[in-house]
Scaffold this motif. Structure first.
Motif, PDB file in Angstrom:
ATOM      1  N   ILE A 377       1.009  -1.113   0.120  1.00  0.00           N
ATOM      2  CA  ILE A 377      -0.011  -0.205  -0.132  1.00  0.00           C
ATOM      3  C   ILE A 377       0.909   1.255  -0.049  1.00  0.00           C
ATOM      4  N   LEU A 378       0.796   2.215  -0.956  1.00  0.00           N
ATOM      5  CA  LEU A 378       1.528   3.310  -0.980  1.00  0.00           C
ATOM      6  C   LEU A 378       0.488   4.255  -1.092  1.00  0.00           C
ATOM      7  N   ASN A 379       0.706   5.331  -0.465  1.00  0.00           N
ATOM      8  CA  ASN A 379      -0.130   6.487  -0.220  1.00  0.00           C
ATOM      9  C   ASN A 379       0.577   7.860  -0.094  1.00  0.00           C
ATOM     10  N   LYS A 380       0.057   8.754  -0.902  1.00  0.00           N
ATOM     11  CA  LYS A 380       0.721  10.047  -1.113  1.00  0.00           C
ATOM     12  C   LYS A 380       0.430  11.028  -0.012  1.00  0.00           C
ATOM     13  N   ASN A 381      -0.616  10.633   0.682  1.00  0.00           N
ATOM     14  CA  ASN A 381      -1.085  11.687   1.721  1.00  0.00           C
ATOM     15  C   ASN A 381      -1.381  10.947   3.112  1.00  0.00           C
ATOM     16  N   LYS A 382      -0.284  10.811   3.925  1.00  0.00           N
ATOM     17  CA  LYS A 382      -0.234  10.063   5.253  1.00  0.00           C
ATOM     18  C   LYS A 382      -0.094  11.210   6.249  1.00  0.00           C
ATOM     19  N   LYS A 383      -0.626  12.295   5.927  1.00  0.00           N
ATOM     20  CA  LYS A 383      -0.699  13.472   6.921  1.00  0.00           C
ATOM     21  C   LYS A 383      -2.195  13.254   7.552  1.00  0.00           C
ATOM     22  N   THR A 384      -2.333  14.154   8.513  1.00  0.00           N
ATOM     23  CA  THR A 384      -3.831  14.306   9.210  1.00  0.00           C
ATOM     24  C   THR A 384      -4.648  14.884   8.232  1.00  0.00           C
ATOM     25  N   HIS A 385      -5.750  14.217   7.930  1.00  0.00           N
ATOM     26  CA  HIS A 385      -6.750  14.748   7.191  1.00  0.00           C
ATOM     27  C   HIS A 385      -8.149  13.952   7.479  1.00  0.00           C
ATOM     28  N   THR A 386      -9.128  14.616   6.765  1.00  0.00           N
ATOM     29  CA  THR A 386     -10.473  13.972   7.190  1.00  0.00           C
ATOM     30  C   THR A 386     -11.073  13.224   5.554  1.00  0.00           C
ATOM     31  N   ARG A 387     -11.762  12.207   5.693  1.00  0.00           N
ATOM     32  CA  ARG A 387     -12.270  11.735   4.543  1.00  0.00           C
ATOM     33  C   ARG A 387     -13.790  11.030   4.907  1.00  0.00           C
ATOM     34  N   THR A 388     -14.586  11.071   4.050  1.00  0.00           N
ATOM     35  CA  THR A 388     -15.648  10.573   4.267  1.00  0.00           C
ATOM     36  C   THR A 388     -16.132   9.337   3.104  1.00  0.00           C
ATOM     37  N   ILE A 389     -16.308   8.342   3.831  1.00  0.00           N
ATOM     38  CA  ILE A 389     -16.807   7.155   3.057  1.00  0.00           C
ATOM     39  C   ILE A 389     -18.326   6.722   3.450  1.00  0.00           C
ATOM     40  N   GLY A 390     -19.252   6.825   2.437  1.00  0.00           N
ATOM     41  CA  GLY A 390     -20.790   6.731   2.748  1.00  0.00           C
ATOM     42  C   GLY A 390     -21.090   7.688   4.040  1.00  0.00           C
ATOM     43  N   ASN A 395     -11.174  10.270  10.696  1.00  0.00           N
ATOM     44  CA  ASN A 395     -10.184  11.124  10.896  1.00  0.00           C
ATOM     45  C   ASN A 395      -8.834  10.580  10.948  1.00  0.00           C
ATOM     46  N   TYR A 396      -7.958  10.817   9.970  1.00  0.00           N
ATOM     47  CA  TYR A 396      -6.673  10.153  10.023  1.00  0.00           C
ATOM     48  C   TYR A 396      -5.700  11.104  10.708  1.00  0.00           C
ATOM     49  N   ARG A 397      -4.694  10.110  11.452  1.00  0.00           N
ATOM     50  CA  ARG A 397      -3.829  10.836  12.035  1.00  0.00           C
ATOM     51  C   ARG A 397      -2.392  10.732  11.307  1.00  0.00           C
ATOM     52  N   ASP A 398      -1.393  11.512  11.600  1.00  0.00           N
ATOM     53  CA  ASP A 398      -0.281  11.597  10.920  1.00  0.00           C
ATOM     54  C   ASP A 398       0.437  10.266  10.867  1.00  0.00           C
ATOM     55  N   ARG A 399       0.789   9.636   9.804  1.00  0.00           N
ATOM     56  CA  ARG A 399       1.424   8.520   9.861  1.00  0.00           C
ATOM     57  C   ARG A 399       2.938   8.589   8.701  1.00  0.00           C
ATOM     58  N   GLU A 400       3.445   9.632   8.699  1.00  0.00           N
ATOM     59  CA  GLU A 400       4.550   9.941   7.722  1.00  0.00           C
ATOM     60  C   GLU A 400       5.704   9.236   8.210  1.00  0.00           C
ATOM     61  N   GLU A 401       5.745   8.940   9.610  1.00  0.00           N
ATOM     62  CA  GLU A 401       6.774   8.299   9.931  1.00  0.00           C
ATOM     63  C   GLU A 401       6.700   6.948  10.323  1.00  0.00           C
ATOM     64  N   GLU A 402       5.533   6.411   9.932  1.00  0.00           N
ATOM     65  CA  GLU A 402       5.188   4.876  10.314  1.00  0.00           C
ATOM     66  C   GLU A 402       4.883   4.089   8.951  1.00  0.00           C
ATOM     67  N   VAL A 403       5.193   2.846   9.154  1.00  0.00           N
ATOM     68  CA  VAL A 403       4.821   1.730   8.156  1.00  0.00           C
ATOM     69  C   VAL A 403       4.077   0.810   8.801  1.00  0.00           C
ATOM     70  N   LEU A 404       2.994   0.128   8.485  1.00  0.00           N
ATOM     71  CA  LEU A 404       2.160  -0.968   8.962  1.00  0.00           C
ATOM     72  C   LEU A 404       2.741  -2.329   8.232  1.00  0.00           C
ATOM     73  N   PHE A 405       3.236  -3.315   9.057  1.00  0.00           N
ATOM     74  CA  PHE A 405       3.506  -4.636   8.688  1.00  0.00           C
ATOM     75  C   PHE A 405       2.219  -5.321   9.170  1.00  0.00           C
ATOM     76  N   LEU A 406       1.926  -6.235   8.232  1.00  0.00           N
ATOM     77  CA  LEU A 406       0.875  -7.364   8.620  1.00  0.00           C
ATOM     78  C   LEU A 406       1.091  -8.892   8.062  1.00  0.00           C
ATOM     79  N   ASP A 407       1.289  -9.750   8.626  1.00  0.00           N
ATOM     80  CA  ASP A 407       1.584 -11.194   8.313  1.00  0.00           C
ATOM     81  C   ASP A 407       0.405 -12.104   8.184  1.00  0.00           C
ATOM     82  N   LEU A 408      -0.010 -12.146   7.301  1.00  0.00           N
ATOM     83  CA  LEU A 408      -1.466 -12.977   7.132  1.00  0.00           C
ATOM     84  C   LEU A 408      -1.249 -14.667   6.666  1.00  0.00           C
TER      85      LEU A 408
END
Length: 521
Positions: A377-390, A395-408
């Motif tokens: 997952i690549l994202n050009k906007n990992k900063k604080t912002h708001t988005r509406t889905i339906g 409310n998204y927090r600043d994630r510029e300094e982080e990467v999430l790793f998932l092992d499925l």
């Protein structure tokens, strides 16, 4: 009283598959899938045409029933008389039925510009199909009323089933036109393509687009607020994609023709809000030694090595992302580490705050390979912002300094005996973990053997490797075991087994001696 036996009624999909299999003989699945799917499309287009025709007659507009404009205005394909299913069925037992079908499909394409390049071209005549087997398949398809339950999307369901079965039939090294549905669903639930432009640079049969539209429908969005762009290299797969989208009424720009995304980019100036892709794994010699060296798609990065296209695909997608764009795509695990130009590109992607999540999948999810692969997952906007889905405000927090790793790798359920897929519950749980990590006021926590939120500093310490196991904590389940005691007990058990075997051998020899045989064991 004799026990009553019940026979499970075959589904539409299973009946069709059985009829289709009768065509196989010397014809490869890669060939006859176009025959079967072409016929399903023809039946669907005819049923919609006949419905619209009846509607016009009911409205007192009989004089317009042969005017294509009155069909196109309702997103219905116009069919000349010799292209209609009723006409084909009347001719089903004739010797020239294959030619009749080819002619019908050709006429439909000519009368409907949106289908240009979509339908099988002279497949039926060229393949020399057995007339009786083709007639049997026509009879089976004739039993399907594609308009009976519009809410159930019968044709879409059949089409999806067939794409999956054909991919299974073609097996390893082939079947690249299809990405397993549960993986596509997971990507859609994670990046949530809700409004804007969607792009797939290696679109195969269009599965990413289909699931994107389903996501919008499930979240009460408006399909009119999505624009779809894609590109596909193989001509026959390009046709599959156009048919797949046409039967669902999905408009898309797949370029003027099938073409190589690297050598002939048909969407050069595109900026997409969502990118979903499953490009070919570890594609070799994708460019010449001195070709595409100055391509604007790699501007600011190293030129991807010609020995492997993985990072060429990554940078193609990065170049197409809008300022708020997000991409979810699948790559072989080799792209997570390694040196040379790939290392330099990967490092810059992390330093430029583009990498948001790395998700390693179980083995045996793909029909074409048994290797374990990764969702990026690549994202050009990992900063604080708001988005509406339906109806939901995020409310998204600043994630510029982080990467999430998932092992499925320990998640999933059996599918078709030798494959693994994610069930609906798995997909929702995984997507929830990701979205909880993204948002403020969530209860996200690192979970051993499942997920870990790494900082850029963590990744730098690991020399910019993106292998999830380097970050996710693994539990040592053996740490409380007294190995000496355990080993002594096992040795004792083994000694008992050996003693019992020796005693049995002696007893057996005694029996043989009594019978007058001289046997050595």
């Amino acid at each position: 009283m004799a026990k009553k036996t019940t026979t499970k009624e075959k589904s539409i999909e299973e009946s069709l598959w059985d009829a289709a299999n009768k065509l196989r003989g010397s014809i490869e699945p890669s060939e006859y899938k176009h025959v079967v799917l072409g016929l399903i499309f023809l039946k669907f287009a005819s049923d919609k045409f006949e419905d619209r025709r009846k509607e016009l007659i009911a409205e007192g507009k009989e004089k317009y029933i042969e005017m294509k404009e009155f069909y196109n205005m309702k997103n219905v394909f116009f069919l000349a008389e010799t292209s209609r299913w009723s006409y084909i069925i009347k001719k089903a037992k004739q010797d020239d039925i294959a030619l009749q079908i080819d002619t019908a499909l050709n006429q439909i394409e000519k009368n409907n510009p949106s289908l240009k390049g979509a339908l099988p071209d002279n497949y039926f005549s060229r393949l020399g199909l057995d007339k009786s087997k083709l007639a049997s398949l026509l009879d089976t398809i004739n039993k399907i009323d594609t308009q009976k339950d519009k809410a159930q999307d019968i044709v879409g369901r059949v089409y999806e089933y067939f794409l999956s079965k054909f991919a299974l039939a073609e097996g390893k090294g082939k079947g690249e036109f299809y990405t397993p549905k549960s993986i596509v669903n997971l990507i859609a639930e994670m990046i949530e393509p809700y409004k804007g432009i969607i792009y797939d640079p290696a679109c195969g049969s269009g599965g990413m687009f289909v699931q994107s539209i389903k996501f919008i429908e499930n979240h009460h969005g408006n399909k009119q607020e999505i624009s779809i762009y894609g590109q596909e290299y193989t001509n026959t797969t390009y046709k599959l994609a156009k048919m797949n989208l046409a039967i669902r009424g999905i408009s898309a720009n797949l370029g003027e023709k099938a073409a190589d995304t690297f050598g002939n980019d048909q969407h050069k100036d595109l900026k997409a809000d969502y990118i979903m892709a499953n490009p070919p794994f570890n594609q070799k010699d994708w460019r010449g030694e001195n070709e595409l060296v100055d391509d604007p798609r790699w501007r600011g990065y190293e030129v991807p090595p010609k020995s492997n296209a993985n990072y060429g695909w990554i940078l193609n997608m990065v170049s197409k992302l809008s300022d708020d764009g997000v991409a979810g795509f699948i790559l072989a695990n080799g792209a997570l580490s390694g040196g040379g130009e790939e290392y330099k590109i990967r490092r810059k992607l992390v330093e430029n705050n583009l990498v948001e999540a790395i998700v390693i999948l179980p083995q045996n999810m793909f029909y074409t390979t048994n290797i374990s692969v990764t969702i990026w997952i690549l994202n050009k906007n990992k900063k604080t912002h708001t988005r509406t889905i339906g109806d939901e405000i995020r409310n998204y927090r600043d994630r510029e300094e982080e990467v999430l790793f998932l092992d499925l790798r320990q998640i999933g359920e059996p599918f078709e005996k030798k494959f693994i897929q994610f069930g609906p519950g798995h997909i929702l749980d995984i997507a929830k973990t990701y979205h909880d990590w993204q948002q403020t006021d969530s209860d996200y926590k690192d979970v051993p053997e499942y997920c870990y939120s790494a900082t850029k500093a963590d990744i730098e310490k690991k020399d910019f490797s993106l292998i999830p196991s380097k970050y996710i904590e693994f539990v040592n389940r053996d740490e409380n075991i007294d190995f000496d005691t355990k080993m002594t007990a096992l040795q004792s058990e083994l000694s008992e087994v050996l003693r019992a075997q020796e005693q049995s051998k002696k007893e057996l020899l005694e029996v043989f001696k009594e019978l007058g045989y001289a046997i050595e064991l």
